[in-house]
Design a protein around this motif. Structure first.
Motif, PDB file in Angstrom:
ATOM      1  N   PHE A  28      42.061  34.954  37.698  1.00 18.04           N
ATOM      2  CA  PHE A  28      41.295  34.470  38.354  1.00 18.04           C
ATOM      3  C   PHE A  28      40.166  33.388  37.477  1.00 18.04           C
ATOM      4  O   PHE A  28      40.078  34.026  36.892  1.00 18.04           O
ATOM      5  N   TYR A  70      42.922  31.515  42.276  1.00 16.58           N
ATOM      6  CA  TYR A  70      43.934  32.689  41.770  1.00 16.58           C
ATOM      7  C   TYR A  70      45.676  32.419  42.004  1.00 16.58           C
ATOM      8  O   TYR A  70      45.711  32.540  42.762  1.00 16.58           O
ATOM      9  N   LYS A  99      41.545  39.334  46.871  1.00 12.05           N
ATOM     10  CA  LYS A  99      40.182  38.105  46.677  1.00 12.05           C
ATOM     11  C   LYS A  99      39.242  39.393  46.126  1.00 12.05           C
ATOM     12  O   LYS A  99      39.564  39.817  47.008  1.00 12.05           O
TER      13      LYS A  99
END
Lengths: 115, 111
Positions: free
Chosen positions: A33, A48, B98
């Motif tokens: 990331f 990412y 994420k």
């Protein structure tokens, strides 16, 4: 065991120059990331990778930013041309899972100043 | 998209007191909630995390609670010490991989 390694630690360059930031993730981690941290915007995810493939680059500010991960041990974030508003701390982090349910380990960051 | 709200933005406590930082998230699919501590000029470091199948987790002076129904989670630090002074970030992740970070809380522990 070595953590995430970023280079350079500090970069000062003039507006318009190309900037390349480098990252070596923790061995065995398959997700990487790139974040940018500023006082105004906090920690922002730029892009990412999972297994060296870019999964989500929706955080990349504009076409001046690009990122690559040619192999499991190395990634670069490039800014060309650089602008003063790109000044920030850029962090790289890695994780051993692409499922989002494992800790991300951060490198020491690159403090970038564009004059 | 997912949003994580963190409060307060600054917190000042006396050494030995407790500190509580709260976060809310918007995506009901979130299943992993880490907390990071960032000292001035340093990298964010993971201090504790909790998953959606657990309501509470404790590690010495630090504890985290999760209320999935209300979509909020909190960090509790007991017996605070000056070295606890730092910026603390909550985050919420989902299976998309994420981490969405809160805005951070600057904790100051006064001797």
């Amino acid at each position: 065991d070595a953590g995430v390694i970023q280079s350079p630690r500090h970069e000062v360059t003039e507006m318009g120059q190309e900037v390349t930031l480098r990252c070596k993730p923790i061995s065995g981690h398959n997700s990487l990331f790139w974040y940018r941290q500023t006082m105004m915007r906090g920690l922002e995810l730029l892009i990412y990778f999972n297994n060296n493939v870019p999964i989500d680059d929706s955080g990349m500010p504009e076409d001046r930013f690009s990122a690559k991960m040619p192999n499991a041990s190395f990634s670069t974030l490039k800014i060309q041309p650089s602008e003063p508003r790109d000044s920030a701390v850029y962090f790289c982090a890695s994780s051993w899972s692409g499922q989002g349910d494992q800790p991300q380990h951060f490198g020491d960051g690159t403090r970038l100043s564009i004059l | 998209g997912e949003n994580v709200e963190q409060h307060p933005s600054t917190l000042s406590v006396q050494e030995g007191d407790s500190a509580v930082i709260k976060c809310t998230y918007s995506d009901s699919a979130s299943n992993y909630f880490p907390w990071y501590k960032q000292e001035l000029g340093k990298r964010p470091q993971l201090i504790i995390d909790i998953r959606s199948n657990v309501g509470e987790k404790k590690d010495q002076r630090i504890a985290v609670t999760l209320n999935k129904t209300a979509k909020h989670f909190s960090l509790h630090i007991t017996e605070t010490q000056p070295e606890d002074s730092a910026v603390y970030f909550c985050a919420a992740s989902n299976q998309g991989g994420k981490l969405i970070f809160g805005q951070g809380t600057e904790l100051s522990v006064k001797p």
